[in-house]
Each structure stands twice: as C-alpha cells, then as structure tokens.
Design an enzyme around this catalytic site. Structure first.
Site, PDB file in Angstrom:
ATOM      1  N   ASP A   1       0.904  -1.193   0.067  1.00 49.61           N
ATOM      2  CA  ASP A   1       0.081  -0.006   0.021  1.00 49.61           C
ATOM      3  C   ASP A   1       0.890   1.378  -0.083  1.00 49.61           C
ATOM      4  O   ASP A   1       0.669   2.467  -0.535  1.00 49.61           O
ATOM      5  CB  ASP A   1      -0.913  -0.027   1.310  1.00 49.61           C
ATOM      6  CG  ASP A   1      -2.168  -0.979   0.975  1.00 49.61           C
ATOM      7  OD1 ASP A   1      -2.517  -1.372  -0.184  1.00 49.61           O
ATOM      8  OD2 ASP A   1      -2.586  -1.381   2.082  1.00 49.61           O
TER       9      ASP A   1
ATOM     10  N   ASN B   1      -4.444   8.850   1.610  1.00 49.73           N
ATOM     11  CA  ASN B   1      -4.995   8.356   2.907  1.00 49.73           C
ATOM     12  C   ASN B   1      -5.252   9.237   4.004  1.00 49.73           C
ATOM     13  O   ASN B   1      -6.598   9.516   4.510  1.00 49.73           O
ATOM     14  CB  ASN B   1      -3.795   7.781   3.482  1.00 49.73           C
ATOM     15  CG  ASN B   1      -3.601   6.298   3.216  1.00 49.73           C
ATOM     16  OD1 ASN B   1      -4.525   5.739   2.736  1.00 49.73           O
ATOM     17  ND2 ASN B   1      -2.614   5.506   3.420  1.00 49.73           N
ATOM     18  N   GLU B   2      -4.324  10.490   4.275  1.00 47.63           N
ATOM     19  CA  GLU B   2      -4.694  11.434   5.449  1.00 47.63           C
ATOM     20  C   GLU B   2      -3.547  12.489   5.309  1.00 47.63           C
ATOM     21  O   GLU B   2      -2.466  12.268   4.571  1.00 47.63           O
ATOM     22  CB  GLU B   2      -4.576  10.756   6.568  1.00 47.63           C
ATOM     23  CG  GLU B   2      -3.404  10.318   7.508  1.00 47.63           C
ATOM     24  CD  GLU B   2      -2.690   9.125   6.787  1.00 47.63           C
ATOM     25  OE1 GLU B   2      -1.781   9.419   5.939  1.00 47.63           O
ATOM     26  OE2 GLU B   2      -3.118   8.079   6.846  1.00 47.63           O
TER      27      GLU B   2
ATOM     28  N   ARG C   1      -5.955  21.287  21.971  1.00 47.95           N
ATOM     29  CA  ARG C   1      -4.192  21.056  22.524  1.00 47.95           C
ATOM     30  C   ARG C   1      -3.920  19.755  22.482  1.00 47.95           C
ATOM     31  O   ARG C   1      -4.927  18.903  23.398  1.00 47.95           O
ATOM     32  CB  ARG C   1      -4.166  21.773  23.699  1.00 47.95           C
ATOM     33  CG  ARG C   1      -2.825  21.965  24.163  1.00 47.95           C
ATOM     34  CD  ARG C   1      -2.320  22.826  25.319  1.00 47.95           C
ATOM     35  NE  ARG C   1      -1.289  22.755  25.590  1.00 47.95           N
ATOM     36  CZ  ARG C   1      -0.409  24.019  25.979  1.00 47.95           C
ATOM     37  NH1 ARG C   1      -1.149  25.157  26.249  1.00 47.95           N
ATOM     38  NH2 ARG C   1       0.683  24.063  26.056  1.00 47.95           N
TER      39      ARG C   1
ATOM     40  N   ALA D   1      -3.955  12.239  21.366  1.00 45.12           N
ATOM     41  CA  ALA D   1      -3.873  12.495  22.568  1.00 45.12           C
ATOM     42  C   ALA D   1      -4.102  14.115  22.771  1.00 45.12           C
ATOM     43  O   ALA D   1      -3.255  14.709  23.181  1.00 45.12           O
ATOM     44  CB  ALA D   1      -2.378  12.309  22.946  1.00 45.12           C
TER      45      ALA D   1
HETATM   46  P1  NAP Z   1       5.156   2.691   6.874  1.00 47.99           P
HETATM   47  O1  NAP Z   1       5.146   3.257   8.130  1.00 47.99           O
HETATM   48  O2  NAP Z   1       6.188   2.222   6.092  1.00 47.99           O
HETATM   49  O3  NAP Z   1       3.727   1.742   6.756  1.00 47.99           O
HETATM   50  C1  NAP Z   1       2.730   2.013   7.248  1.00 47.99           C
HETATM   51  C2  NAP Z   1       1.670   0.707   6.967  1.00 47.99           C
HETATM   52  O4  NAP Z   1       0.508   1.161   6.772  1.00 47.99           O
HETATM   53  C3  NAP Z   1       1.870  -0.236   5.871  1.00 47.99           C
HETATM   54  O5  NAP Z   1       2.114  -1.612   6.727  1.00 47.99           O
HETATM   55  C4  NAP Z   1       1.130   0.142   4.942  1.00 47.99           C
HETATM   56  O6  NAP Z   1       0.885  -1.266   4.023  1.00 47.99           O
HETATM   57  C5  NAP Z   1      -0.110   0.431   5.697  1.00 47.99           C
HETATM   58  N1  NAP Z   1      -1.066   1.259   4.762  1.00 47.99           N
HETATM   59  C6  NAP Z   1      -0.714   2.146   4.094  1.00 47.99           C
HETATM   60  N2  NAP Z   1      -2.011   2.712   3.595  1.00 47.99           N
HETATM   61  C7  NAP Z   1      -2.882   1.930   4.371  1.00 47.99           C
HETATM   62  C8  NAP Z   1      -4.421   1.926   4.004  1.00 47.99           C
HETATM   63  N3  NAP Z   1      -5.118   2.801   3.289  1.00 47.99           N
HETATM   64  N4  NAP Z   1      -4.895   1.004   4.791  1.00 47.99           N
HETATM   65  C9  NAP Z   1      -4.511   0.010   5.594  1.00 47.99           C
HETATM   66  N5  NAP Z   1      -3.067  -0.210   5.933  1.00 47.99           N
HETATM   67  C10 NAP Z   1      -2.509   1.080   4.908  1.00 47.99           C
HETATM   68  O7  NAP Z   1       4.694   4.055   5.597  1.00 47.99           O
HETATM   69  P2  NAP Z   1       4.008   3.987   4.209  1.00 47.99           P
HETATM   70  O8  NAP Z   1       4.135   2.397   3.850  1.00 47.99           O
HETATM   71  O9  NAP Z   1       5.060   4.854   3.624  1.00 47.99           O
HETATM   72  O10 NAP Z   1       2.775   4.425   4.486  1.00 47.99           O
HETATM   73  C11 NAP Z   1       2.372   5.672   4.978  1.00 47.99           C
HETATM   74  C12 NAP Z   1       1.015   5.574   5.823  1.00 47.99           C
HETATM   75  O11 NAP Z   1       1.515   5.093   6.985  1.00 47.99           O
HETATM   76  C13 NAP Z   1       0.634   6.689   6.021  1.00 47.99           C
HETATM   77  O12 NAP Z   1      -0.388   7.300   5.000  1.00 47.99           O
HETATM   78  C14 NAP Z   1      -0.334   6.401   7.217  1.00 47.99           C
HETATM   79  O13 NAP Z   1      -1.527   6.128   6.910  1.00 47.99           O
HETATM   80  C15 NAP Z   1       0.502   5.148   7.872  1.00 47.99           C
HETATM   81  N6  NAP Z   1       0.990   5.294   9.173  1.00 47.99           N
HETATM   82  C16 NAP Z   1       0.473   4.620  10.048  1.00 47.99           C
HETATM   83  C17 NAP Z   1       0.600   4.782  11.439  1.00 47.99           C
HETATM   84  C18 NAP Z   1       0.212   3.989  12.410  1.00 47.99           C
HETATM   85  O14 NAP Z   1      -0.862   3.001  12.002  1.00 47.99           O
HETATM   86  N7  NAP Z   1       0.270   4.070  13.923  1.00 47.99           N
HETATM   87  C19 NAP Z   1       1.651   5.641  11.713  1.00 47.99           C
HETATM   88  C20 NAP Z   1       2.320   6.500  10.732  1.00 47.99           C
HETATM   89  C21 NAP Z   1       1.744   6.254   9.454  1.00 47.99           C
HETATM   90  P3  NAP Z   1       2.004  -1.840   3.159  1.00 47.99           P
HETATM   91  O15 NAP Z   1       2.672  -2.687   4.283  1.00 47.99           O
HETATM   92  O16 NAP Z   1       1.053  -2.755   2.341  1.00 47.99           O
HETATM   93  O17 NAP Z   1       2.735  -0.999   2.315  1.00 47.99           O
END
Ligand code: NAP
Length: 272
Positions: free
Chosen positions: A45, A122-123, A148, A185
């Site tokens: 993703d 995503n966001e 805050r 938070a």
């Molecule tokens: P990453 O930190 O390497 O991975 C983030 C995880 O989110 C990966 O497992 C990715 O899937 C999964 N993901 C991405 N889009 C998704 C969706 N629409 N639904 C469900 N899971 C999804 O970062 P990245 O791969 O560059 O992705 C950036 C995304 O990470 C941001 O858009 C944010 O949504 C997410 N993120 C999540 C958290 C958290 O959950 N606490 C914190 C920071 C960021 P794959 O393994 O298939 O790539």
C-alpha cells in the site's frame, strides 16, 4: 493503452515489474512514464501511495491498480499468484473504473503570499516536535473547539483503515464523500476541552485549523512529511479530484477489511 509500473524497488517487485512490462508490451500495450492510462503499483500500500503521488497531476486521465508482493493490502489487493491472470485481464478486458474521494489540504502562511495545496489519498497529519499543537478548529466557518494535544489526523474514507484506525477512528466505506478528524492525545482538563471522539464531515463542510501558539509544524501528506513555520491556517476538505481505481473483478471493501483485520479469508470464495 499506455501503462506504467511503479515498483517498491525490492528484488521481487522489480522482477514482477519486468515480467509484466514484457508481457504487456507483447500484447501491444505501450509503456509510458509520461502519460499512462493505467498505473500498476507493485509492492504494498506504501508503494501505491507513491504511485498516486507520482501521477497526482493527472488523476482524471489515470486509473490505478495495485499488486502486493507481501500480505493482502487495501490498495494493493492483487496477490503475486494472481499476476498471470491480471496480465491477461489488462490485455484483453476493458476495465471498470471506480472513483473514490480524496482529501484536499491547503496550507496558508502568515505572510499571505504563500499557499501550498496538496491532495492526500490516506490522510494529512499535523504534529509538532515542540511540545503540543494548539489550534482553533473551525468547521464550516464556525468556531468548534480549541484543540491542544499531540496533533490531528484528517483522513479520507480509503485512508480510514490506515493511521486513522490506529487512532481509534471509524472505518468508512470509500464510496462515502467525507473526511474524518481524529485526535492524537488531546489534553482535556478544566482549561482545555475537545470533543474527544472522531468526527466525520460531509463534502460541503470545510475544516480550518488556525494555530494559536506559533510552532514549527510537521505536516504529513500520506508518506511525505514537511516542516512549516509561520502557518496561518490549514484547510481540509473533500477534494474535487478523485482517485480512479481500475477494477477487473469484484473484491468488496468489507471483505478486504475482514481479511486484513479479522480473519484470513478464503480468496477463492470471493470471486464467486
Ligand atoms: P510505513 O510506516 O512504512 O507503513 C505504514 C503501514 O500502513 C504499512 O503496513 C502499509 O501497508 C499500511 N497502509 C498504508 N495505507 C494503508 C491503508 N489505506 N489501509 C491500511 N493500511 C495501509 O509507511 P508507508 O508505507 O509509507 O505508508 C504511509 C502511511 O502509513 C500513512 O499514510 C499512514 O496512514 C500510515 N501510518 C500509520 C501509522 C499508525 O498506524 N500508527 C503511523 C504512521 C503512518 P503496506 O505494508 O502494504 O505498504
């Protein structure tokens, strides 16, 4: 039809990319990094997010599809063992296009001269490395609360299964034209008070965040984070643009949610 393939860059994804490029060009499809009609992401993703941002300037002309080289993904919902079938589908079948809403973020500076506009799949998240963020939150032109806390996440329905979910936000069906605000938070005491629960805004409701305490903000649009100072406001709303997914077979969203978060599904049943 013109296509491009965006690979995560690991060995396996690169192999899939070269095999697919070979077969699809043999089927008389044209490889084009400039003007693809179809963009195939190979990886996860996260790779799909990269593919989206690479072609964010031509969303009206581009349809996307994702192959996962690991586990099942939300955007990357074709698995490795299905690649052969997918190649034939792409070459032989006109695909259906499904459009889903995305998020528009406009960051305005206090000087009034600069304005950055982004689209997120995503966001967007707004945080700071300097303590907590403090901003007035206006909804549809009216003051709603003063927030805050660690930050806020404003997600699309497609992104509701990503960061938003980890923050306790609701999972929204991606066909809903809405954005969701989730808190990170928040500080709630006799001085500061926030709603404390996720909120879902319809497409005609704009959310405006106006910093009260001047901070250097870390603003993330999907996987890219940038630092902003002198921020006057951050405006979030449903974008007029949409993402277009190329669909070759039904794979209902709730089945993907179930298979990703609840139980390993039997994929063969879903094709029936
Ligand atoms: P990453 O930190 O390497 O991975 C983030 C995880 O989110 C990966 O497992 C990715 O899937 C999964 N993901 C991405 N889009 C998704 C969706 N629409 N639904 C469900 N899971 C999804 O970062 P990245 O791969 O560059 O992705 C950036 C995304 O990470 C941001 O858009 C944010 O949504 C997410 N993120 C999540 C958290 C958290 O959950 N606490 C914190 C920071 C960021 P794959 O393994 O298939 O790539």
């Amino acid at each position: 039809m013109k296509f491009d393939i965006v690979s995560r860059g690991d060995h396996r994804s690169n192999n899939i990319k070269s095999t697919m490029t070979q077969y699809l060009t043999d089927f008389d499809l044209e490889y084009s990094e400039e003007e693809p009609d179809l963009v195939i992401s190979v990886g996860g993703d996260g790779t799909f997010l990269e593919a989206f941002h690479r072609y964010v300037h031509r969303l009206n002309e581009t349809a996307f599809i994702g192959i996962h080289t690991g586990h099942l993904g939300f955007y990357a919902d074709w698995m490795l063992e299905e690649v052969e079938r997918l190649i034939i589908e792409i070459a032989k079948t006109p695909y259906q296009v499904i459009e889903y809403p995305i998020l528009e973020v406009t960051i305005r500076s206090k000087t009034g001269k600069e304005e950055d506009r982004f689209l997120a799949l995503n966001e967007a998240t707004i945080k700071t490395a300097e303590g907590s963020v403090v901003f007035d939150v206006d909804i549809k032109g009216e003051h709603f609360e003063t927030f805050r806390g660690d930050g806020l996440c404003i997600s699309t329905p497609s992104g509701s299964t990503a960061y938003n979910k980890a923050l306790g936000g609701a999972i929204l069906h991606p066909s809903l034209e809405a954005i969701q605000l989730t808190e990170m938070a928040s500080i709630n005491n006799r001085v500061f008070r926030t709603i404390g629960s996720p909120m879902i805004l319809p497409k005609h409701h704009t959310c405006l965040l106006k910093p009260i305490v001047d901070r250097s903000f870390l603003i993330a649009i999907d996987h890219f984070t940038q630092t902003y100072t002198n921020v006057k406001s951050i405006q979030c709303r449903v974008a007029k643009e949409k993402i277009r997914f190329a669909r070759f077979r039904p794979f209902p969203f709730w089945n993907r949610v179930r298979d990703s978060f609840v139980t390993e599904g039997d994929r063969t049943k879903m094709d029936n």
